[in-house]
Design a protein around this motif. Structure first.
Motif, PDB file in Angstrom:
ATOM      1  N   MET A 107       0.817  -1.200   0.000  1.00  0.00           N
ATOM      2  CA  MET A 107       0.000   0.000   0.000  1.00  0.00           C
ATOM      3  C   MET A 107       0.858   1.259   0.000  1.00  0.00           C
ATOM      4  SD  MET A 107      -3.528   0.558   1.662  1.00  0.00           S
ATOM      5  CE  MET A 107      -3.894   1.750   2.898  1.00  0.00           C
ATOM      6  N   VAL A 108       1.932   1.260   0.783  1.00  0.00           N
ATOM      7  CA  VAL A 108       2.821   2.425   0.821  1.00  0.00           C
ATOM      8  C   VAL A 108       3.449   2.636  -0.545  1.00  0.00           C
ATOM      9  CG1 VAL A 108       4.926   3.393   1.830  1.00  0.00           C
ATOM     10  CG2 VAL A 108       3.291   2.223   3.286  1.00  0.00           C
ATOM     11  N   GLN A 109       3.880   1.558  -1.188  1.00  0.00           N
ATOM     12  CA  GLN A 109       4.512   1.703  -2.496  1.00  0.00           C
ATOM     13  C   GLN A 109       3.513   2.248  -3.519  1.00  0.00           C
ATOM     14  OE1 GLN A 109       7.106  -1.426  -3.704  1.00  0.00           O
ATOM     15  NE2 GLN A 109       7.228  -0.672  -5.800  1.00  0.00           N
ATOM     16  N   GLU A 110       2.269   1.821  -3.458  1.00  0.00           N
ATOM     17  CA  GLU A 110       1.248   2.351  -4.368  1.00  0.00           C
ATOM     18  C   GLU A 110       1.064   3.851  -4.148  1.00  0.00           C
ATOM     19  OE1 GLU A 110      -2.319   0.096  -3.779  1.00  0.00           O
ATOM     20  OE2 GLU A 110      -1.347  -1.778  -4.365  1.00  0.00           O
ATOM     21  N   SER A 111       1.037   4.263  -2.895  1.00  0.00           N
ATOM     22  CA  SER A 111       0.909   5.681  -2.571  1.00  0.00           C
ATOM     23  C   SER A 111       2.114   6.467  -3.081  1.00  0.00           C
ATOM     24  CB  SER A 111       0.763   5.860  -1.060  1.00  0.00           C
ATOM     25  OG  SER A 111       0.741   7.215  -0.724  1.00  0.00           O
ATOM     26  N   MET A 112       3.299   5.900  -2.898  1.00  0.00           N
ATOM     27  CA  MET A 112       4.514   6.565  -3.381  1.00  0.00           C
ATOM     28  C   MET A 112       4.487   6.690  -4.908  1.00  0.00           C
ATOM     29  SD  MET A 112       6.301   7.439  -0.750  1.00  0.00           S
ATOM     30  CE  MET A 112       7.991   7.666  -1.226  1.00  0.00           C
ATOM     31  N   THR A 113       4.108   5.626  -5.590  1.00  0.00           N
ATOM     32  CA  THR A 113       4.026   5.645  -7.053  1.00  0.00           C
ATOM     33  C   THR A 113       3.039   6.706  -7.506  1.00  0.00           C
ATOM     34  OG1 THR A 113       4.628   3.315  -7.201  1.00  0.00           O
ATOM     35  CG2 THR A 113       3.502   4.258  -9.105  1.00  0.00           C
ATOM     36  N   ASP A 114       1.904   6.785  -6.833  1.00  0.00           N
ATOM     37  CA  ASP A 114       0.893   7.785  -7.179  1.00  0.00           C
ATOM     38  C   ASP A 114       1.431   9.204  -6.994  1.00  0.00           C
ATOM     39  OD1 ASP A 114      -1.813   8.558  -7.938  1.00  0.00           O
ATOM     40  OD2 ASP A 114      -2.033   9.188  -5.844  1.00  0.00           O
ATOM     41  N   LEU A 115       2.127   9.446  -5.899  1.00  0.00           N
ATOM     42  CA  LEU A 115       2.694  10.774  -5.662  1.00  0.00           C
ATOM     43  C   LEU A 115       3.738  11.132  -6.721  1.00  0.00           C
ATOM     44  CD1 LEU A 115       3.010  10.635  -1.775  1.00  0.00           C
ATOM     45  CD2 LEU A 115       1.489  12.139  -3.085  1.00  0.00           C
ATOM     46  N   PRO A 167       9.982   4.707  -6.340  1.00  0.00           N
ATOM     47  CA  PRO A 167       8.873   4.518  -5.400  1.00  0.00           C
ATOM     48  C   PRO A 167       9.103   3.370  -4.410  1.00  0.00           C
ATOM     49  CG  PRO A 167       8.010   4.891  -7.594  1.00  0.00           C
ATOM     50  CD  PRO A 167       9.500   4.718  -7.734  1.00  0.00           C
ATOM     51  N   LYS A 168       9.766   2.291  -4.853  1.00  0.00           N
ATOM     52  CA  LYS A 168      10.063   1.188  -3.930  1.00  0.00           C
ATOM     53  C   LYS A 168      11.046   1.643  -2.861  1.00  0.00           C
ATOM     54  CE  LYS A 168      11.984  -3.430  -3.365  1.00  0.00           C
ATOM     55  NZ  LYS A 168      12.282  -3.107  -2.000  1.00  0.00           N
ATOM     56  N   LEU A 169      12.093   2.333  -3.271  1.00  0.00           N
ATOM     57  CA  LEU A 169      13.058   2.887  -2.325  1.00  0.00           C
ATOM     58  C   LEU A 169      12.347   3.815  -1.346  1.00  0.00           C
ATOM     59  CD1 LEU A 169      16.097   3.473  -1.488  1.00  0.00           C
ATOM     60  CD2 LEU A 169      15.939   5.379  -3.092  1.00  0.00           C
ATOM     61  N   GLY A 170      11.500   4.697  -1.874  1.00  0.00           N
ATOM     62  CA  GLY A 170      10.746   5.612  -1.016  1.00  0.00           C
ATOM     63  C   GLY A 170       9.849   4.877  -0.044  1.00  0.00           C
ATOM     64  N   ALA A 171       9.199   3.823  -0.513  1.00  0.00           N
ATOM     65  CA  ALA A 171       8.329   3.028   0.367  1.00  0.00           C
ATOM     66  C   ALA A 171       9.148   2.361   1.469  1.00  0.00           C
ATOM     67  CB  ALA A 171       7.569   1.982  -0.445  1.00  0.00           C
ATOM     68  N   ASP A 172      10.316   1.854   1.118  1.00  0.00           N
ATOM     69  CA  ASP A 172      11.186   1.259   2.142  1.00  0.00           C
ATOM     70  C   ASP A 172      11.585   2.308   3.183  1.00  0.00           C
ATOM     71  OD1 ASP A 172      11.091  -1.275   0.988  1.00  0.00           O
ATOM     72  OD2 ASP A 172      12.961  -1.000  -0.139  1.00  0.00           O
ATOM     73  N   ILE A 173      11.868   3.502   2.724  1.00  0.00           N
ATOM     74  CA  ILE A 173      12.235   4.594   3.639  1.00  0.00           C
ATOM     75  C   ILE A 173      11.049   4.950   4.542  1.00  0.00           C
ATOM     76  CG2 ILE A 173      12.743   7.078   3.688  1.00  0.00           C
ATOM     77  CD1 ILE A 173      14.729   6.495   1.354  1.00  0.00           C
ATOM     78  N   VAL A 174       9.875   5.020   3.969  1.00  0.00           N
ATOM     79  CA  VAL A 174       8.665   5.308   4.761  1.00  0.00           C
ATOM     80  C   VAL A 174       8.453   4.226   5.813  1.00  0.00           C
ATOM     81  CG1 VAL A 174       6.126   5.438   4.642  1.00  0.00           C
ATOM     82  CG2 VAL A 174       7.543   6.743   3.032  1.00  0.00           C
ATOM     83  N   ASN A 175       8.644   2.976   5.426  1.00  0.00           N
ATOM     84  CA  ASN A 175       8.480   1.884   6.387  1.00  0.00           C
ATOM     85  C   ASN A 175       9.509   1.962   7.518  1.00  0.00           C
ATOM     86  OD1 ASN A 175       6.230   0.747   5.122  1.00  0.00           O
ATOM     87  ND2 ASN A 175       7.511  -0.451   3.741  1.00  0.00           N
ATOM     88  N   ILE A 176      10.729   2.332   7.184  1.00  0.00           N
ATOM     89  CA  ILE A 176      11.764   2.513   8.225  1.00  0.00           C
ATOM     90  C   ILE A 176      11.346   3.643   9.162  1.00  0.00           C
ATOM     91  CG2 ILE A 176      14.130   3.264   8.667  1.00  0.00           C
ATOM     92  CD1 ILE A 176      14.869   1.815   5.982  1.00  0.00           C
ATOM     93  N   LEU A 177      10.938   4.763   8.592  1.00  0.00           N
ATOM     94  CA  LEU A 177      10.528   5.904   9.422  1.00  0.00           C
ATOM     95  C   LEU A 177       9.357   5.531  10.329  1.00  0.00           C
ATOM     96  CD1 LEU A 177      10.735   9.028   7.103  1.00  0.00           C
ATOM     97  CD2 LEU A 177      12.044   8.602   9.179  1.00  0.00           C
ATOM     98  N   SER A 178       8.418   4.790   9.779  1.00  0.00           N
ATOM     99  CA  SER A 178       7.245   4.396  10.576  1.00  0.00           C
ATOM    100  C   SER A 178       7.661   3.609  11.812  1.00  0.00           C
ATOM    101  CB  SER A 178       6.287   3.547   9.732  1.00  0.00           C
ATOM    102  OG  SER A 178       5.731   4.325   8.713  1.00  0.00           O
ATOM    103  N   LYS A 179       8.713   2.805  11.672  1.00  0.00           N
ATOM    104  CA  LYS A 179       9.203   2.016  12.807  1.00  0.00           C
ATOM    105  C   LYS A 179       9.894   2.882  13.856  1.00  0.00           C
ATOM    106  CE  LYS A 179      10.833  -1.744  10.146  1.00  0.00           C
ATOM    107  NZ  LYS A 179      11.892  -2.702   9.911  1.00  0.00           N
ATOM    108  N   ILE A 180      10.654   3.875  13.406  1.00  0.00           N
ATOM    109  CA  ILE A 180      11.487   4.614  14.372  1.00  0.00           C
ATOM    110  C   ILE A 180      10.845   5.888  14.906  1.00  0.00           C
ATOM    111  CG2 ILE A 180      13.603   3.659  13.385  1.00  0.00           C
ATOM    112  CD1 ILE A 180      14.143   6.461  12.199  1.00  0.00           C
ATOM    113  N   LEU A 181       9.752   6.320  14.336  1.00  0.00           N
ATOM    114  CA  LEU A 181       9.117   7.567  14.791  1.00  0.00           C
ATOM    115  C   LEU A 181       8.136   7.296  15.934  1.00  0.00           C
ATOM    116  CD1 LEU A 181       8.374   9.500  11.481  1.00  0.00           C
ATOM    117  CD2 LEU A 181      10.283   9.807  13.065  1.00  0.00           C
TER     118      LEU A 181
END
Length: 142
Positions: A1-9, A127-141
């Motif tokens: 889902m995050v990757q789809e959102s990133m691709t859309d953006l 977008p995949k790289l961005g999604a991975d970054i978003v997932n990392i941030l979600s864990k540490i924030l």
């Protein structure tokens, strides 16, 4: 889902730094317009072959969430901890921090930039790289 959102953006025209920032816009103490404008010059490795804009976007989110606007060692320490956590997790997935290292292309070069477009690097890898970054941030924030 995050990757789809990133691709859309990306398809809407946001750059990598902005795409990451948009994922956390409701969790930071900054309005969308200010956040997007402030980070708008930081995408694509600053077009200097520098640190990936999505990484810069992640660091901006960490700063906006935990940073200090006046001398404050506690907040500064938290930013350093969160930044270190981010890089530790990112380096488990990727080798390198710059666009040329990550993409295996130097998009400052017109020929390689065209190749990135034709091979779908911007459409799929970023977008995949961005999604991975978003997932990392979600864990540490937290």
């Amino acid at each position: 889902m995050v990757q789809e959102s990133m691709t859309d953006l990306y398809r809407q025209g946001y750059d990598c730094a902005q795409c990451v920032c948009m994922q956390f816009i409701n969790e930071i103490d900054c309005d969308k317009e200010t956040a997007m404008r402030s980070i708008s010059a930081m995408g694509m490795g600053l077009l200097k072959g520098s640190i990936c804009g999505a990484i810069i976007g992640a660091l901006a989110i960490i700063g906006l969430r935990y940073g200090n606007s006046s001398p404050d060692m506690a907040n500064k320490g938290m930013v350093i901890i969160k930044r270190s956590q981010f890089f530790m997790e990112f380096e488990k997935l990727y080798k390198g921090l710059t666009c040329p290292e990550l993409m295996k292309l130097d998009v400052r070069n017109d020929e390689e930039n065209l190749r990135a477009y034709s091979e779908g690097i911007y459409e799929h890898f970023c977008p995949k790289l961005g999604a991975d970054i978003v997932n990392i941030l979600s864990k540490i924030l937290n």
